[in-house]
Write a protein that holds these residues in place. Structure first.
Motif, mmCIF file in Angstrom:
data_model
loop_
_atom_site.group_PDB
_atom_site.id
_atom_site.type_symbol
_atom_site.label_atom_id
_atom_site.label_comp_id
_atom_site.label_asym_id
_atom_site.label_seq_id
_atom_site.Cartn_x
_atom_site.Cartn_y
_atom_site.Cartn_z
ATOM 1 N N LYS A 1 -30.887 56.638 -14.419
ATOM 2 C CA LYS A 1 -29.536 56.061 -14.506
ATOM 3 C C LYS A 1 -28.804 56.593 -15.735
ATOM 4 O O LYS A 1 -27.631 56.985 -15.664
ATOM 5 C CB LYS A 1 -29.627 54.536 -14.566
ATOM 6 N N GLN A 2 -29.505 56.626 -16.871
ATOM 7 C CA GLN A 2 -28.891 57.093 -18.114
ATOM 8 C C GLN A 2 -28.614 58.602 -18.063
ATOM 9 O O GLN A 2 -27.586 59.070 -18.569
ATOM 10 C CB GLN A 2 -29.800 56.760 -19.302
ATOM 11 N N GLN A 3 -29.541 59.359 -17.460
ATOM 12 C CA GLN A 3 -29.321 60.793 -17.307
ATOM 13 C C GLN A 3 -28.068 61.065 -16.472
ATOM 14 O O GLN A 3 -27.249 61.939 -16.815
ATOM 15 C CB GLN A 3 -30.528 61.459 -16.646
ATOM 16 N N LYS B 1 -31.280 58.823 -24.359
ATOM 17 C CA LYS B 1 -31.973 57.579 -24.745
ATOM 18 C C LYS B 1 -31.675 56.460 -23.746
ATOM 19 O O LYS B 1 -30.843 56.604 -22.855
ATOM 20 C CB LYS B 1 -31.532 57.150 -26.144
ATOM 21 N N GLU B 2 -32.356 55.332 -23.942
ATOM 22 C CA GLU B 2 -32.177 54.186 -23.043
ATOM 23 C C GLU B 2 -30.743 53.671 -23.080
ATOM 24 O O GLU B 2 -30.233 53.158 -22.089
ATOM 25 C CB GLU B 2 -33.148 53.061 -23.422
ATOM 26 N N GLU B 3 -30.104 53.810 -24.231
ATOM 27 C CA GLU B 3 -28.705 53.390 -24.366
ATOM 28 C C GLU B 3 -27.916 54.571 -24.923
ATOM 29 O O GLU B 3 -28.251 55.104 -25.980
ATOM 30 C CB GLU B 3 -28.584 52.201 -25.328
ATOM 31 N N SER C 1 -40.190 62.505 -16.341
ATOM 32 C CA SER C 1 -40.100 61.058 -16.177
ATOM 33 C C SER C 1 -38.883 60.711 -15.327
ATOM 34 O O SER C 1 -37.875 61.412 -15.365
ATOM 35 C CB SER C 1 -39.986 60.380 -17.549
ATOM 36 N N GLU D 1 -37.867 57.394 -15.512
ATOM 37 C CA GLU D 1 -37.550 56.072 -16.072
ATOM 38 C C GLU D 1 -36.079 55.937 -16.451
ATOM 39 O O GLU D 1 -35.506 54.852 -16.379
ATOM 40 C CB GLU D 1 -38.422 55.794 -17.310
ATOM 41 N N LEU D 2 -35.461 57.040 -16.878
ATOM 42 C CA LEU D 2 -34.086 56.969 -17.377
ATOM 43 C C LEU D 2 -33.114 57.741 -16.485
ATOM 44 O O LEU D 2 -32.152 58.328 -16.971
ATOM 45 C CB LEU D 2 -34.029 57.509 -18.810
#
Length: 253
Positions: free
Chosen positions: A105-107, A67-69, A100, A102-103
């Motif tokens: 950094k989170q991955q 998730k984003e966070e 995607s 988009e995430l």
């Protein structure tokens, strides 16, 4: 044989799971390792049983489910599960830039945490990698302190990438893609050492030839084993024995 990567707990098997497991046992599958997609996967895994097959749980969050966070207790929860004696690996984790970016950094943050936990508990990290090989190998290089071990699940890299992964302490999970006529994975695999490879299905995904287009299941692993036997000019029994021993050593089963 040991299927080192199967999502046999997913709803796609709810209607005929007993029959699927029976076919697996008849095909010679004696163990199935189950990487998680998220923490909700774990209760589903705990329902599985068959008299001829041992089922082994893992805990982790798939990169496509990051998730984003990241939750505040993410690392604590992951460590809690993976520290248990009835969990045999960490993951699946890794990177996926196909759907995607988009995430990313989170991955990456999640992947680093999975590697950290894997080192703490001394269990292999299961690595999902799709269109992210350079970043994946860079993170493994950053995390490798001599204690990190893991599997590049669904290996489909170049021979050079495969050798680098092995040098970094990884094993290679070989699944249905090695049987695909135009994928070229068979030619790459031929240049790499069999003793660093393990069989897997990724069921219900990535069915091998001649079952392409159908739901994958552990029994179909025999087609992958037959392809490896052809590539390495060995008997099917030798391939089964070597890949099974490697899996037993890595996972401690």
């Amino acid at each position: 044989m040991i299927d080192t990567h199967s999502h046999i707990y997913l709803p796609k098997f709810d209607e005929d799971r007993d029959a699927v497991n029976e076919r697996a046992a008849e095909a010679g599958v004696r163990g199935i390792l189950m990487p998680a997609i998220d923490f909700d996967s774990i209760p589903l895994m705990e329902k599985l049983s068959h008299p001829g097959i041992a089922f082994y749980k893992m805990a982790g969050v798939h990169p496509c489910d990051v998730k984003e966070e990241l939750p505040n207790d993410f690392e604590e929860k992951l460590l809690e599960y993976c520290s248990r004696d009835d969990f045999y690996g960490v993951g699946e984790s890794g990177l996926d830039y196909y759907w995607s970016t988009e995430l990313v950094k989170q991955q990456k943050e999640s992947f680093h945490l999975h590697c950290k936990v894997a080192k703490q508990v001394g269990k292999p990290v299961i690595i999902h990698n799709r269109e992210s090989t350079a970043d994946m190998l860079e993170i493994i290089e950053q995390e490798q302190d001599g204690s990190l071990k893991g599997i590049w699940h669904c290996f489909n890299g170049t021979a050079e990438e495969g050798r680098r992964a092995i040098d970094l302490g990884l094993h290679l999970g070989i699944g249905g893609v090695v049987t695909f006529k135009n994928a070229g994975v068979d030619k790459t695999v031929a240049e790499l050492p069999l003793d660093k490879m393990m069989l897997e299905t990724d069921a219900p995904y990535l069915s091998p030839t001649p079952k392409r287009g159908k739901r994958n299941e552990p029994a179909f692993m025999k087609f992958t084993a037959e392809k490896l036997a052809d590539i390495f000019e060995m008997s099917l029994e030798e391939v089964d024995e070597k890949t099974t021993e490697t899996a037993k050593r890595l996972f401690g089963v």
